[in-house]
Design a protein around this motif. Structure first.
Motif, PDB file in Angstrom:
ATOM      1  N   TRP A  19      77.363  48.454  60.737  1.00 27.46           N
ATOM      2  CA  TRP A  19      78.423  47.510  61.074  1.00 27.46           C
ATOM      3  C   TRP A  19      79.706  48.278  61.351  1.00 27.46           C
ATOM      4  CZ3 TRP A  19      77.433  42.112  60.591  1.00 27.46           C
ATOM      5  CH2 TRP A  19      76.193  41.799  60.019  1.00 27.46           C
ATOM      6  N   ASN A 130      75.217  38.523  63.161  1.00 24.65           N
ATOM      7  CA  ASN A 130      75.843  39.761  63.625  1.00 24.65           C
ATOM      8  C   ASN A 130      77.325  39.866  63.299  1.00 24.65           C
ATOM      9  OD1 ASN A 130      73.483  40.855  64.915  1.00 24.65           O
ATOM     10  ND2 ASN A 130      73.737  39.270  66.464  1.00 24.65           N
ATOM     11  N   GLU A 131      77.812  39.011  62.404  1.00 24.98           N
ATOM     12  CA  GLU A 131      79.248  39.038  62.107  1.00 24.98           C
ATOM     13  C   GLU A 131      79.504  38.478  60.706  1.00 24.98           C
ATOM     14  OE1 GLU A 131      83.393  37.403  64.154  1.00 24.98           O
ATOM     15  OE2 GLU A 131      81.463  36.671  64.881  1.00 24.98           O
ATOM     16  N   ARG A 154      81.249  43.561  62.703  1.00 24.91           N
ATOM     17  CA  ARG A 154      80.219  43.200  63.699  1.00 24.91           C
ATOM     18  C   ARG A 154      79.074  44.197  63.599  1.00 24.91           C
ATOM     19  NH1 ARG A 154      80.916  39.354  67.207  1.00 24.91           N
ATOM     20  NH2 ARG A 154      82.975  38.546  67.609  1.00 24.91           N
TER      21      ARG A 154
END
Length: 157
Positions: A19, A130-131, A154
């Motif tokens: 990330w 994804n976040e 992210r």
């Protein structure tokens, strides 16, 4: 990987990977990298963080690192997170019940070592697969938690 080995850690499975993001807090802005992976025959999840604060000229002013291990305490039926910070303190957090059902994970300090009596709470809001947004709250022992830092992340792999 055998599902039964990590069933207690399933609420954290979305974290696995790398990330990148940005943090704001303590009067600074930072570039942040988090990584999460299963370790030790998939019994634990290891986390690693690097956060870099840069000066106005782009040079590195400060580097923060931490290393953590998530485990599942089968006797208590709770996720435990032990985090070791480059500033020299160690926190042992416990995941608050029911938080993953609300698209958030809240970990609150049970024990703190070398933290001068400060307690911490990590609130992770899952925006999508994804976040996520993580907020660090701090409190003096017995005091009220106050937000100190917000990190927006992210997934990159």
């Amino acid at each position: 990987m055998p599902e039964k080995k990590v069933i207690g850690l399933n609420p954290l499975r979305f974290l696995i990977g790398k990330w990148e993001g940005h943090g704001e807090g303590f009067g600074q802005k930072s570039e942040v990298e988090h990584s999460y992976q299963f370790v030790l025959q998939d019994q634990f999840i290891q986390s690693q963080t690097t956060s870099i604060v840069r000066g106005e000229d782009g040079t590195t002013e400060e580097i923060h690192e931490d290393l953590g291990i998530f485990s599942f305490d089968s006797a208590r039926k709770k996720i435990i997170f032990r985090a070791f910070y480059s500033e020299g303190y160690i926190n042992e957090y416990v995941m608050e019940e029911g938080t993953q059902a609300e698209n958030q994970i809240i970990l609150t300090t049970e024990k703190a070592e070398n933290a001068g009596g400060m307690m911490a709470r990590l609130r992770t809001e899952i925006i999508s697969e994804n976040e996520y947004v993580m907020t660090l709250d701090l409190a003096n022992k017995g005091g009220e938690f106050k937000p100190c830092q917000v990190i927006r992340m992210r997934k990159v792999s």
